[in-house]
Design an enzyme around this catalytic site. Structure first.
Site, PDB file in Angstrom:
ATOM      1  CG  ASP A   1      -1.917  -1.165   1.174  1.00 49.29           C
ATOM      2  OD1 ASP A   1      -2.300  -1.580   0.070  1.00 49.29           O
ATOM      3  OD2 ASP A   1      -2.274  -1.665   2.258  1.00 49.29           O
TER       4      ASP A   1
ATOM      5  CE  LYS B   1       2.341  -2.236  -4.401  1.00 47.43           C
ATOM      6  NZ  LYS B   1       1.985  -1.894  -3.017  1.00 47.43           N
TER       7      LYS B   1
ATOM      8  N   GLY C   1      -4.598  -4.197  -3.850  1.00 50.07           N
ATOM      9  CA  GLY C   1      -5.609  -3.168  -4.083  1.00 50.07           C
ATOM     10  C   GLY C   1      -4.879  -1.885  -4.418  1.00 50.07           C
ATOM     11  CG  HIS C   2      -2.239  -1.698  -6.984  1.00 50.35           C
ATOM     12  ND1 HIS C   2      -1.378  -2.229  -7.905  1.00 50.35           N
ATOM     13  CD2 HIS C   2      -1.916  -2.286  -5.800  1.00 50.35           C
ATOM     14  CE1 HIS C   2      -0.586  -3.117  -7.308  1.00 50.35           C
ATOM     15  NE2 HIS C   2      -0.899  -3.167  -6.041  1.00 50.35           N
TER      16      HIS C   2
ATOM     17  CD  GLN D   1       0.745  -8.825  -2.710  1.00 50.57           C
ATOM     18  OE1 GLN D   1       1.365  -9.523  -3.481  1.00 50.57           O
ATOM     19  NE2 GLN D   1      -0.497  -8.452  -2.963  1.00 50.57           N
TER      20      GLN D   1
HETATM   21  P1  GDP Z   1      -0.843   0.485  -3.584  1.00 48.07           P
HETATM   22  O1  GDP Z   1      -1.486  -0.785  -3.179  1.00 48.07           O
HETATM   23  O2  GDP Z   1       0.617   0.507  -3.333  1.00 48.07           O
HETATM   24  O3  GDP Z   1      -1.153   0.900  -5.009  1.00 48.07           O
HETATM   25  O4  GDP Z   1      -1.460   1.608  -2.634  1.00 48.07           O
HETATM   26  P2  GDP Z   1      -3.003   1.776  -2.215  1.00 48.07           P
HETATM   27  O5  GDP Z   1      -3.750   2.262  -3.393  1.00 48.07           O
HETATM   28  O6  GDP Z   1      -3.504   0.554  -1.541  1.00 48.07           O
HETATM   29  O7  GDP Z   1      -2.884   2.854  -1.076  1.00 48.07           O
HETATM   30  C1  GDP Z   1      -2.397   4.139  -1.301  1.00 48.07           C
HETATM   31  C2  GDP Z   1      -3.514   5.151  -0.991  1.00 48.07           C
HETATM   32  O8  GDP Z   1      -2.951   6.437  -0.894  1.00 48.07           O
HETATM   33  C3  GDP Z   1      -4.579   5.251  -2.070  1.00 48.07           C
HETATM   34  O9  GDP Z   1      -5.824   5.493  -1.489  1.00 48.07           O
HETATM   35  C4  GDP Z   1      -4.127   6.454  -2.904  1.00 48.07           C
HETATM   36  O10 GDP Z   1      -5.208   7.102  -3.568  1.00 48.07           O
HETATM   37  C5  GDP Z   1      -3.568   7.327  -1.829  1.00 48.07           C
HETATM   38  N1  GDP Z   1      -2.479   8.222  -2.230  1.00 48.07           N
HETATM   39  C6  GDP Z   1      -1.522   8.025  -3.181  1.00 48.07           C
HETATM   40  N2  GDP Z   1      -0.608   9.017  -3.156  1.00 48.07           N
HETATM   41  C7  GDP Z   1      -1.011   9.863  -2.180  1.00 48.07           C
HETATM   42  C8  GDP Z   1      -0.457  11.053  -1.645  1.00 48.07           C
HETATM   43  O11 GDP Z   1       0.602  11.532  -2.050  1.00 48.07           O
HETATM   44  N3  GDP Z   1      -1.139  11.654  -0.630  1.00 48.07           N
HETATM   45  C9  GDP Z   1      -2.306  11.144  -0.127  1.00 48.07           C
HETATM   46  N4  GDP Z   1      -2.899  11.805   0.861  1.00 48.07           N
HETATM   47  N5  GDP Z   1      -2.840  10.007  -0.590  1.00 48.07           N
HETATM   48  C10 GDP Z   1      -2.199   9.367  -1.598  1.00 48.07           C
HETATM   49  P1  IMO Z   2      -0.982  -4.040  -2.324  1.00 45.68           P
HETATM   50  O1  IMO Z   2      -0.591  -4.555  -3.680  1.00 45.68           O
HETATM   51  C1  IMO Z   2      -0.882  -4.538   1.998  1.00 45.68           C
HETATM   52  C2  IMO Z   2      -0.835  -8.618   3.538  1.00 45.68           C
HETATM   53  C3  IMO Z   2      -2.060  -9.132   4.293  1.00 45.68           C
HETATM   54  C4  IMO Z   2      -1.395 -10.104   5.244  1.00 45.68           C
HETATM   55  C5  IMO Z   2      -0.264 -10.701   4.397  1.00 45.68           C
HETATM   56  C6  IMO Z   2      -0.622 -12.037   3.762  1.00 45.68           C
HETATM   57  O2  IMO Z   2      -2.275  -3.329  -2.315  1.00 45.68           O
HETATM   58  O3  IMO Z   2       0.132  -3.289  -1.691  1.00 45.68           O
HETATM   59  P2  IMO Z   2      -2.183 -12.732   1.715  1.00 45.68           P
HETATM   60  O4  IMO Z   2      -3.660 -12.521   1.491  1.00 45.68           O
HETATM   61  O5  IMO Z   2      -1.329 -12.142   0.662  1.00 45.68           O
HETATM   62  O6  IMO Z   2      -1.854 -14.162   1.995  1.00 45.68           O
HETATM   63  O7  IMO Z   2      -1.882 -11.950   3.097  1.00 45.68           O
HETATM   64  O8  IMO Z   2       0.014  -9.754   3.380  1.00 45.68           O
HETATM   65  N1  IMO Z   2      -1.120  -8.101   2.180  1.00 45.68           N
HETATM   66  C7  IMO Z   2      -1.084  -6.805   1.862  1.00 45.68           C
HETATM   67  N2  IMO Z   2      -0.877  -5.714   2.636  1.00 45.68           N
HETATM   68  N3  IMO Z   2      -1.040  -4.398   0.662  1.00 45.68           N
HETATM   69  C8  IMO Z   2      -1.222  -5.472  -0.119  1.00 45.68           C
HETATM   70  O9  IMO Z   2      -1.249  -5.381  -1.479  1.00 45.68           O
HETATM   71  C9  IMO Z   2      -1.283  -6.739   0.464  1.00 45.68           C
HETATM   72  N4  IMO Z   2      -1.474  -7.998  -0.001  1.00 45.68           N
HETATM   73  C10 IMO Z   2      -1.354  -8.819   1.055  1.00 45.68           C
HETATM   74  O10 IMO Z   2      -2.722  -8.096   4.958  1.00 45.68           O
HETATM   75  O11 IMO Z   2      -0.788  -9.394   6.297  1.00 45.68           O
HETATM   76 MG    MG Z   3      -2.946  -1.481  -1.843  1.00 48.19          MG
END
Ligand code: GDP
Ligand code: IMO
Ligand code: MG
Length: 429
Positions: free
Chosen positions: A13, A16, A40-41, A227
């Site tokens: 998270d 990316k 979840g991106h 991840q």
């Molecule tokens: P990923 O899994 O690595 O793609 O990241 P996620 O999407 O799960 O989580 C990142 C969250 O931060 C998302 O809700 C984005 O919309 C949000 N986000 C991304 N860049 C920024 C930032 O610079 N500032 C803030 N406040 N939110 C951001």
């Molecule tokens: P993105 O791509 C954050 C964590 C789960 C758990 C561990 C193992 O959005 O960054 P799994 O279901 O993969 O067997 O769970 O990894 N986990 C993540 N945490 N971002 C993710 O993906 C994750 N995918 C798995 O919460 O701790």
């Molecule tokens: Mg994510």
């Protein structure tokens, strides 16, 4: 043509998705190489939010080819409904989405197996997974006897015969472990999956050949990590990890592209740290600082909605991740979330049993004991979500980013100050 990868250097998270989306205007092919619908991106473009899970983020950019590589684990109903949701938003899928014939399939019994361990009476056996069947599917893959590849869906008779044997085995196993277990029907799973196979048929191909042809034709290929490197099954905080090589190490096996092809490896970090699920987290802040970061950063999981655990930036763990992933630069995300905190801390070393160390220990017993050694930096009070240039950032915000850069021994090429595509600063250093 050399390739680029975007990889998280923390526990997932790191945003990316935002970086991949940003780079899509300079790339022709985006490849997922590991994980599955546990990712979840979130991407925000002009105020509109898109959430992607199994499908590469490149799908949001018309003309970009998107590949789900052989290292990914695929739950067909999840994949098909995500594709439908994408198409319903007016985005073209046909002809530019490609699924590896060697990717492994997630079946309903994988979800049941995961429930079994995650709901086990012994708290120490829970990992806090996303419950998407990821671990049990990878377990069957490396165990070989029960793993099923996508290509098998295209051969109905042998597929049905194999599934009969696999399901009989799984029923015996689950029946012995669960008090109120209704056995799975091999025939109904086979009917369901063969129907998915027909719908997936247009996408299924040899993605290794496809990616190599693209590279040979000078098409620009981008690998999208899911991840984060600290969740890597080999290099992360084992056993509190995912079941794949989520660092850049997974590209060679999960896409069939050797590491030497990757010229640019962008390590994505949050300006602080978060983690969802169980496992050690030395810089966690179970206090008002952590709560504030969670509220301002909206730190709730995209896939499961769980509150994310929040804490200070951990340079020890992140440095290790950058080495493993061969990061050539870092993108510092969510810097805006730290505005208003009087002082900011960064862990530069750990103390374990009174000994100072700058390495990530192998055992979680040691990692759980690790007491971070912090450096404290001044915070800044002004909001920065509207800042467009490096020089426009408050001096202490620049100082903080420079400190992260020094600690990581890497240049910071991107700073993000909000979720939207245009809330991004290219630093030029
Ligand atoms: P990923 O899994 O690595 O793609 O990241 P996620 O999407 O799960 O989580 C990142 C969250 O931060 C998302 O809700 C984005 O919309 C949000 N986000 C991304 N860049 C920024 C930032 O610079 N500032 C803030 N406040 N939110 C951001
Ligand atoms: P993105 O791509 C954050 C964590 C789960 C758990 C561990 C193992 O959005 O960054 P799994 O279901 O993969 O067997 O769970 O990894 N986990 C993540 N945490 N971002 C993710 O993906 C994750 N995918 C798995 O919460 O701790
Ligand atoms: Mg994510």
């Amino acid at each position: 043509m050399p390739a680029t990868c975007v990889v998280g250097l923390q526990w997932g998270d790191e945003a990316k998705g935002k970086i991949v989306d940003l780079l899509c205007d300079r790339h022709d092919v985006v490849v997922r190489y590991q994980g599955g619908a546990n990712a979840g991106h979130t991407v925000v473009v002009g105020g509109v939010t898109y959430k992607l899970s199994l499908i590469p983020t490149g799908i949001l950019r018309p003309g970009v080819d998107c590949v789900v590589g052989n290292g990914v684990v695929v739950h067909p109903p999840a994949m098909l409904s995500e594709l439908e949701a994408i198409a319903s938003r007016g985005l073209e899928v046909e002809g530019r989405f490609h699924l590896s014939d060697r990717a492994h399939l997630i079946f309903p019994y994988h979800l049941a197996e995961e429930r079994l361990t995650e709901e086990s009476a012994s708290a120490s056996d829970h990992l806090g997974t996303t419950r998407r069947g990821i671990g049990p599917c990878y377990r069957d893959k490396v165990g070989r006897v029960h793993g099923v590849r996508v290509a098998e869906l295209l051969h109905p008779k042998p597929f049905r015969e194999r599934l009969e044997r696999i399901v009989a085995y799984k029923n015996r196993l689950l029946g012995a472990m669960l008090a109120d277990f209704t056995p799975f029907s091999a025939r109904s799973i086979a009917d369901e999956y063969l129907a998915y196979g027909e719908r997936m048929r247009p996408y299924i191909c040899d993605t290794v050949g496809l990616i190599h042809s693209a590279l040979a034709a000078d098409r620009r290929v981008l690998f999208e990590g899911a991840q984060g490197s600290l969740l890597d099954v080999d290099h992360g905080s084992y056993p509190y990890v995912t079941s794949s090589n989520s660092s850049a190490a997974g590209i060679a096996s999960g896409a069939g592209v050797p590491a030497r092809q990757i010229e640019r490896s962008i390590g994505v970090v949050k300006a602080y740290t978060t983690r969802v699920g169980g496992g050690p987290f030395p810089t966690e802040q179970n206090n008002e600082v952590g709560e504030r970061i969670r509220q301002v950063g909206r730190e709730y999981g995209t896939v499961t909605g769980r509150p994310r655990r929040c804490g200070w930036f951990d340079a020890v763990a992140t440095r290790r991740a950058a080495r493993v992933s061969g990061s050539t630069e870092i993108a510092v995300m969510l810097l805006d979330v730290l505005a208003g905190l009087e002082e900011l801390k960064v862990a530069v070393a750990y103390e374990i049993d009174g000994k100072r160390s700058t390495e990530l220990p192998a055992s979680i017993i040691d990692l759980e004991k690790a007491v971070p050694v912090y450096e404290t930096l001044p915070g800044w009070s002004e909001p920065i979500t509207g800042v467009k240039t490096w020089q426009g950032l408050p001096r202490d915000a620049r100082r903080y980013v420079e400190f992260l850069s020094e600690q990581m021994g890497l240049k910071v090429s991107i700073v993000s100050v909000g979720p939207d595509r245009d809330q991004t600063i290219l630093t030029g250093f």
